[in-house]
Scaffold this motif. Structure first.
Motif, PDB file in Angstrom:
ATOM      1  N   LEU A 218       0.821  -1.212   0.000  1.00  0.00           N
ATOM      2  CA  LEU A 218       0.000   0.000   0.000  1.00  0.00           C
ATOM      3  C   LEU A 218       0.856   1.265   0.000  1.00  0.00           C
ATOM      4  O   LEU A 218       0.652   2.170  -0.814  1.00  0.00           O
ATOM      5  CB  LEU A 218      -0.931  -0.003   1.218  1.00  0.00           C
ATOM      6  N   THR A 219       1.835   1.321   0.904  1.00  0.00           N
ATOM      7  CA  THR A 219       2.646   2.543   1.028  1.00  0.00           C
ATOM      8  C   THR A 219       3.604   2.719  -0.143  1.00  0.00           C
ATOM      9  O   THR A 219       3.995   3.842  -0.468  1.00  0.00           O
ATOM     10  CB  THR A 219       3.457   2.530   2.340  1.00  0.00           C
ATOM     11  N   GLY A 220       3.991   1.612  -0.764  1.00  0.00           N
ATOM     12  CA  GLY A 220       4.938   1.712  -1.872  1.00  0.00           C
ATOM     13  C   GLY A 220       4.285   1.763  -3.236  1.00  0.00           C
ATOM     14  O   GLY A 220       4.980   1.755  -4.258  1.00  0.00           O
ATOM     15  N   PHE A 221       2.940   1.847  -3.262  1.00  0.00           N
ATOM     16  CA  PHE A 221       2.235   1.765  -4.547  1.00  0.00           C
ATOM     17  C   PHE A 221       2.627   2.893  -5.499  1.00  0.00           C
ATOM     18  O   PHE A 221       2.923   2.655  -6.673  1.00  0.00           O
ATOM     19  CB  PHE A 221       0.720   1.776  -4.319  1.00  0.00           C
ATOM     20  N   TYR A 222       2.636   4.120  -4.991  1.00  0.00           N
ATOM     21  CA  TYR A 222       2.934   5.246  -5.875  1.00  0.00           C
ATOM     22  C   TYR A 222       4.395   5.227  -6.332  1.00  0.00           C
ATOM     23  O   TYR A 222       4.708   5.644  -7.459  1.00  0.00           O
ATOM     24  CB  TYR A 222       2.585   6.571  -5.189  1.00  0.00           C
ATOM     25  N   ILE A 223       5.277   4.745  -5.462  1.00  0.00           N
ATOM     26  CA  ILE A 223       6.684   4.609  -5.877  1.00  0.00           C
ATOM     27  C   ILE A 223       6.792   3.571  -6.983  1.00  0.00           C
ATOM     28  O   ILE A 223       7.543   3.747  -7.957  1.00  0.00           O
ATOM     29  CB  ILE A 223       7.561   4.214  -4.679  1.00  0.00           C
ATOM     30  N   PHE A 224       6.042   2.472  -6.837  1.00  0.00           N
ATOM     31  CA  PHE A 224       6.028   1.450  -7.878  1.00  0.00           C
ATOM     32  C   PHE A 224       5.547   2.024  -9.208  1.00  0.00           C
ATOM     33  O   PHE A 224       6.162   1.797 -10.262  1.00  0.00           O
ATOM     34  CB  PHE A 224       5.130   0.290  -7.452  1.00  0.00           C
ATOM     35  N   ILE A 225       4.457   2.774  -9.162  1.00  0.00           N
ATOM     36  CA  ILE A 225       3.930   3.368 -10.389  1.00  0.00           C
ATOM     37  C   ILE A 225       4.949   4.320 -11.006  1.00  0.00           C
ATOM     38  O   ILE A 225       5.163   4.329 -12.230  1.00  0.00           O
ATOM     39  CB  ILE A 225       2.611   4.128 -10.104  1.00  0.00           C
ATOM     40  N   VAL A 226       5.609   5.104 -10.159  1.00  0.00           N
ATOM     41  CA  VAL A 226       6.634   6.038 -10.645  1.00  0.00           C
ATOM     42  C   VAL A 226       7.777   5.279 -11.311  1.00  0.00           C
ATOM     43  O   VAL A 226       8.235   5.641 -12.402  1.00  0.00           O
ATOM     44  CB  VAL A 226       7.158   6.917  -9.490  1.00  0.00           C
ATOM     45  N   ASN A 227       8.259   4.219 -10.641  1.00  0.00           N
ATOM     46  CA  ASN A 227       9.350   3.422 -11.206  1.00  0.00           C
ATOM     47  C   ASN A 227       8.944   2.776 -12.529  1.00  0.00           C
ATOM     48  O   ASN A 227       9.719   2.751 -13.492  1.00  0.00           O
ATOM     49  CB  ASN A 227       9.783   2.336 -10.217  1.00  0.00           C
TER      50      ASN A 227
END
Length: 424
Positions: A218-227
């Motif tokens: 959940l917390t890393g979702f936006y970082i994943f999308i960015v990567n």
């Protein structure tokens, strides 16, 4: 006596930083340049047609790789609260590895790949899967100040895989067999080096909480999308070219894009050793030191880019033509355009790392979404009308828009004193 001890401790820290930096740079260099070597080998031994297939397959593998690493090592290393254990980071990455493999299969089915093309795509995705799985172990090593072991691992994997790939392709002239042994090189080093070197830092009796793994997703979702989108925008012209250009022209564009890809990967030389420093400046509220370090990294990239631009102008096309055995003189201007874009993108990566460190992720998602939308529309238009030159201009336009968005955002947050108001 106390001053002498402090002096020795300081020297020890400097020596350890130097060792981490050198080995990390060595490992990243070999890992980054492997894609170049693969393309040279395939182009010379198997021809431009198979090189075009390999180029597209490798690009797709690089894209699904970011499904495998999800939020990535930057988030793992800069996580200072200690709530989520190393074991939980590793287990979450195993889940991502399985998802990577499943999505790779679905991608091939959706695109109706079959025969050798299907196997090539899946084998390259498998290799990138193990690279993603290794990365979480690298994060554990780095958090314990043993980044040099990461460099050693990457060095061994890169050297063994490229030698096995070259020898087998020379002997068999069969891409599938060559890629298979390349995969085996990554798997073997992962089993006999990465796991044993990391296991010493893991608490054997430590329990794993499934809700922590859920929180990581959940917390890393936006970082994943960015990567994920970061890889897409770099390769957007290549993906668009896959449906608009022949395999041979795809291979040519892949060749002149290779220096840019290497520059984008090379930026990690400078970022990785400084991640802990960035995190510490953030935790201690040292905004001036934080910004000074970011400025230092940006200046290094600019200087490096100027040197590359001059070198490529005089030697780029002759060297690439000699290496690949293809006459590329018609693409000199295209190569210069790509190099300019390749200077802008690493600068965006540095600013992205800074924003990730201070836990600004949703805003980055918006920036990448804007760039992705722009590239999605501009790439087919330019490639349809100007072929390889259109792809080169599409790359430059995408990188320019991306850098302007990131630079403007960083300056705005800094001037409004918003930069340090986020905590993990």
């Amino acid at each position: 006596m106390k001053q002498l001890s402090l002096k020795k401790l300081k020297l020890s820290d400097e020596d350890n930083f130097r060792k981490n930096f050198i080995w990390n740079m060595l490992g990243m260099t070999f890992n980054s340049f492997n894609s170049l070597f693969y393309m040279v080998i395939v182009t010379r031994i198997n021809g431009t047609n198979e090189a075009g297939i390999f180029t597209l397959a490798f690009s797709v593998a690089c894209l699904v790789y970011y499904i495998g690493i999800y939020s990535g090592r930057v988030y793992q290393v800069t996580d200072q609260n200690g709530i989520i254990s190393d074991k939980e980071y590793i287990l979450q990455r195993v889940v991502c590895f399985v998802l990577l493999l499943l999505i790779s299969v679905f991608y091939c089915i959706f695109n109706q790949y079959s025969g050798d093309e299907l196997v090539i795509f899946l084998l390259l995705c498998l290799m990138k899967g193990f690279e993603a799985l290794s990365d979480v172990f690298y994060g554990v090593m780095q958090k314990h100040n043993e980044l040099y072991r990461v460099g050693v691992s990457l060095f061994l994997k890169s050297l063994i895989s490229i030698i096995s790939f070259l020898v087998l392709d020379l002997v068999t002239k069969n891409l599938i067999i060559s890629i298979l042994f390349m995969d085996l090189a990554w798997i073997v080093v992962f089993l006999i080096y990465d796991i044993p070197r990391t296991s010493v830092f893991l608490e054997k009796r430590e329990k794993v909480c499934l809700h922590h793994i859920r929180d990581l997703f959940l917390t890393g979702f936006y970082i994943f999308i960015v990567n994920f989108l970061s890889v897409y925008i770099v390769n957007a012209p290549k993906y668009a070219a896959g449906g608009l250009l022949s395999n041979s022209f795809q291979a040519i564009f892949g060749i002149i894009l290779m220096p840019a890809t290497l520059m984008s990967l090379a930026v990690q030389y400078f970022i990785q050793p400084y991640l802990l420093q960035l995190s510490n400046h953030f935790v201690n509220g040292e905004i001036k030191k934080f910004n000074s370090l970011i400025l230092k990294l940006l200046m290094i990239i600019i200087l490096f880019g100027i040197i590359c631009l001059i070198g490529v102008y005089f030697f780029g096309i002759p060297i690439l033509s000699l290496i690949y055995g293809i006459d590329l003189n018609a693409y000199r201007f295209d190569l210069e355009i790509i190099i300019i874009g390749s200077v802008l993108y690493p600068m965006s990566i540095i600013l992205s790392s800074a924003l990730t460190t201070v836990n600004i992720t949703f805003l980055q998602f918006i920036l990448y979404l804007i760039t992705t939308t722009f590239s999605f529309f501009i790439c087919p238009i330019l490639i349809s009308n100007f072929k390889v030159s259109g792809a080169s201009f599409a790359y430059l336009c995408t990188m320019l828009v991306h850098f302007i968005l990131y630079f403007g955002t960083y300056v705005f947050l800094f001037k409004r004193n918003i930069l340090f108001k986020y905590k993990k």
